[in-house]
Design an enzyme around this catalytic site. Structure first.
Site, PDB file in Angstrom:
ATOM      1  N   GLY A 299       0.903  -1.182   0.076  1.00  0.00           N
ATOM      2  CA  GLY A 299       0.247  -0.052  -0.099  1.00  0.00           C
ATOM      3  C   GLY A 299       0.863   1.311  -0.095  1.00  0.00           C
ATOM      4  O   GLY A 299       1.643   1.668   0.859  1.00  0.00           O
ATOM      5  N   SER A 300       0.706   1.978  -1.009  1.00  0.00           N
ATOM      6  CA  SER A 300       1.629   3.306  -1.129  1.00  0.00           C
ATOM      7  C   SER A 300       0.967   4.244  -2.388  1.00  0.00           C
ATOM      8  O   SER A 300      -0.081   4.271  -2.573  1.00  0.00           O
ATOM      9  CB  SER A 300       3.102   2.927  -1.459  1.00  0.00           C
ATOM     10  N   ARG A 301       1.972   5.240  -2.760  1.00  0.00           N
ATOM     11  CA  ARG A 301       1.623   6.109  -3.669  1.00  0.00           C
ATOM     12  C   ARG A 301       2.695   6.506  -4.463  1.00  0.00           C
ATOM     13  O   ARG A 301       3.995   6.471  -3.921  1.00  0.00           O
ATOM     14  CB  ARG A 301       0.698   7.219  -2.921  1.00  0.00           C
TER      15      ARG A 301
END
Length: 219
Positions: free
Chosen positions: A185-187
């Protein structure tokens, strides 16, 4: 096909699943407990395998386009001041990756790596406005053949505790090639020239290495 960064995690998941299965079949217990253990074993293995999957992507090499570096959803398109490298205004496109997305990072354009730096930091949720400047992150700048510079930033989220970045300064790189990985989970933020022609919209789902974020204006 699985990403090399997942070898250890996959091995651990296989071991855990095997142990749970052995316990389920060798230890006396109620049938419902046995079923629960087997379901848990399958769940652990499936989750890890799907997270580290590395599907083949067909990047159409094109010096006029900037492709998305990751799979995910467009959550921000806005003009901002980039304070680390450019120190001027750029168009920022943010792509959010859920734990269910492919987490391979790919080069958005071809060219030469001009800058690559890792920053330790916090673990705010990836969509937090300050995540781009305060979270653990890496910043990579690519010199494109048309003299434009494209910056992308891998940003850790509340769950992502490890960013892998393969970009090294002065490397010659190919658009769409594997440039790293972010776990759980990240960006990724991409900073574009102000005259770039944006081809995506908010909430659009993207495929890394294939979806076109923007195009360069005619020279």
């Amino acid at each position: 096909m699985f990403h090399k960064e997942g070898i250890v995690s996959i091995a651990i998941a296989v071991s855990v699943a095997a142990i749970l299965s052995i316990v389920a079949f060798t230890v006396e217990m109620p049938v419902w407990t046995q079923i629960l253990l087997l379901l848990l074993a399958a769940f652990v293995l499936i989750i890890i395998l799907q997270f580290f999957r590395n599907p083949s992507r067909k990047t159409i090499l094109d010096d006029t386009t900037i492709v998305s570096p990751v799979d995910g959803k467009v959550v921000v398109i806005e003009k901002v001041t980039e304070n680390e490298y450019f120190k001027d205004e750029r168009i920022m496109i943010s792509v959010f990756m859920s734990p269910l997305n492919v987490h391979v990072t790919r080069y958005p354009v071809g060219g030469k790596v001009a800058y690559s730096k890792y920053h330790p930091g916090k673990y705010l949720v990836a969509w937090h406005p300050k995540a781009s400047e305060e979270n653990e992150r890496t910043t990579v700048v690519i010199n494109h053949k048309n003299t434009a510079q494209i910056l992308y930033r891998q940003i850790a989220g509340a769950l992502a505790k490890r960013i892998v970045n393969y970009a090294t300064q002065d490397d010659s790189i190919v658009q769409g090639a594997d440039s790293g990985f972010i776990k759980f989970g990240s960006r990724v933020d991409v900073y574009l020239p102000l005259d770039a022609i944006i081809t995506v919209e908010l909430n659009q789902k993207l495929k890394g290495g294939e979806s076109i974020l923007a195009k360069f204006t005619d020279e």
